[in-house]
Motif scaffolding. Structure first.
Motif, short mmCIF file in Angstrom:
data_model
loop_
_atom_site.label_atom_id
_atom_site.label_comp_id
_atom_site.label_asym_id
_atom_site.label_seq_id
_atom_site.Cartn_x
_atom_site.Cartn_y
_atom_site.Cartn_z
N ALA A 1 0.84 -1.21 0.00
CA ALA A 1 0.00 0.00 0.00
C ALA A 1 0.87 1.25 0.00
O ALA A 1 0.53 2.23 -0.66
N ALA A 2 1.99 1.23 0.71
CA ALA A 2 2.89 2.37 0.73
C ALA A 2 3.49 2.61 -0.66
O ALA A 2 3.62 3.75 -1.10
N LEU A 3 3.85 1.53 -1.35
CA LEU A 3 4.39 1.69 -2.70
C LEU A 3 3.35 2.25 -3.65
O LEU A 3 3.65 3.10 -4.49
N ARG A 4 2.11 1.77 -3.53
CA ARG A 4 1.04 2.32 -4.38
C ARG A 4 0.80 3.79 -4.05
O ARG A 4 0.59 4.60 -4.95
N ALA A 5 0.86 4.14 -2.78
CA ALA A 5 0.63 5.53 -2.37
C ALA A 5 1.74 6.44 -2.90
O ALA A 5 1.47 7.58 -3.28
N LYS A 6 2.96 5.95 -2.92
CA LYS A 6 4.05 6.77 -3.45
C LYS A 6 3.81 7.11 -4.91
O LYS A 6 4.14 8.19 -5.36
N GLY A 7 3.21 6.20 -5.64
CA GLY A 7 2.89 6.46 -7.05
C GLY A 7 1.72 7.40 -7.19
O GLY A 7 1.57 8.08 -8.19
N ILE A 8 0.86 7.46 -6.19
CA ILE A 8 -0.33 8.30 -6.25
C ILE A 8 0.00 9.74 -5.90
O ILE A 8 -0.58 10.66 -6.47
N ILE A 9 0.93 9.97 -4.99
CA ILE A 9 1.25 11.32 -4.54
C ILE A 9 1.73 12.15 -5.73
O ILE A 9 2.62 11.76 -6.46
N GLY A 10 1.10 13.28 -5.93
CA GLY A 10 1.50 14.19 -6.99
C GLY A 10 0.94 13.84 -8.35
O GLY A 10 1.11 14.59 -9.29
N SER A 11 0.28 12.70 -8.48
CA SER A 11 -0.23 12.32 -9.79
C SER A 11 -1.67 12.77 -10.01
O SER A 11 -2.19 12.63 -11.10
N ASP A 12 -2.34 13.25 -8.96
CA ASP A 12 -3.71 13.73 -9.10
C ASP A 12 -3.72 15.04 -9.89
O ASP A 12 -2.94 15.94 -9.62
N PRO A 13 -4.61 15.16 -10.87
CA PRO A 13 -4.71 16.43 -11.59
C PRO A 13 -5.31 17.50 -10.67
O PRO A 13 -6.06 17.18 -9.76
N PRO A 14 -4.97 18.74 -10.89
CA PRO A 14 -5.52 19.80 -10.06
C PRO A 14 -7.04 19.85 -10.18
O PRO A 14 -7.59 19.69 -11.27
N ASP A 15 -7.70 20.05 -9.07
CA ASP A 15 -9.16 20.09 -9.04
C ASP A 15 -9.62 21.49 -9.43
O ASP A 15 -9.36 22.46 -8.74
N THR A 16 -10.32 21.59 -10.55
CA THR A 16 -10.74 22.90 -11.05
C THR A 16 -12.07 23.33 -10.45
O THR A 16 -12.43 24.50 -10.54
N GLU A 17 -12.82 22.41 -9.84
CA GLU A 17 -14.12 22.77 -9.28
C GLU A 17 -14.00 23.56 -7.99
O GLU A 17 -14.84 24.41 -7.70
N THR A 18 -12.98 23.29 -7.19
CA THR A 18 -12.83 24.00 -5.93
C THR A 18 -11.76 25.07 -6.09
O THR A 18 -10.68 24.82 -6.59
N SER A 19 -12.09 26.25 -5.65
CA SER A 19 -11.13 27.33 -5.75
C SER A 19 -10.38 27.53 -4.44
O SER A 19 -9.37 28.20 -4.41
N GLU A 20 -10.87 26.92 -3.34
CA GLU A 20 -10.22 27.07 -2.06
C GLU A 20 -9.27 25.89 -1.82
O GLU A 20 -9.70 24.75 -1.82
N PRO A 21 -7.99 26.18 -1.62
CA PRO A 21 -7.06 25.08 -1.40
C PRO A 21 -7.26 24.40 -0.04
O PRO A 21 -6.81 23.29 0.16
N CYS A 22 -7.97 25.03 0.88
CA CYS A 22 -8.18 24.45 2.21
C CYS A 22 -9.07 23.22 2.14
O CYS A 22 -8.97 22.34 2.97
N ARG A 23 -9.97 23.16 1.20
CA ARG A 23 -10.90 22.04 1.11
C ARG A 23 -10.29 20.84 0.40
O ARG A 23 -10.86 19.76 0.43
N LYS A 24 -9.18 21.00 -0.24
CA LYS A 24 -8.53 19.90 -0.94
C LYS A 24 -7.87 19.00 0.10
O LYS A 24 -7.20 19.47 1.01
N PRO A 25 -8.03 17.67 -0.01
CA PRO A 25 -7.42 16.77 0.96
C PRO A 25 -5.90 16.84 0.91
O PRO A 25 -5.32 17.17 -0.13
N LEU A 26 -5.29 16.53 2.02
CA LEU A 26 -3.83 16.55 2.10
C LEU A 26 -3.23 15.46 1.23
O LEU A 26 -3.87 14.47 0.92
#
Length: 65
Positions: free
Chosen positions: A27-52
């Protein structure tokens, strides 16, 4: 007889711990591949609501851990 049962219990415990460690490592190896690969969310303009993007947050979100 008691020693045989204790050996069996110990073997089962070691196998369970080994399986858990392997699943956590996978799971840690899969998570390392996931970090940073998510496209930026255009629907939310507030960065506070985006998950860590921490490993724990990703594991909770993707795998329900």
């Amino acid at each position: 007889m008691a020693q045989d049962l204790m050996k069996t219990i110990s073997a089962l415990q070691n196998a369970a711990v080994g399986n858990c460690k392997k699943r956590i490592a996978d799971a840690a190896l899969r998570a390392k591949g996931i970090i940073g690969s998510d496209p930026p969310d255009t629907e939310t303009s507030e960065p506070c609501r985006k998950p860590l993007c921490g490993v724990t947050s990703i594991l909770k979100r993707k795998h329900g851990l």
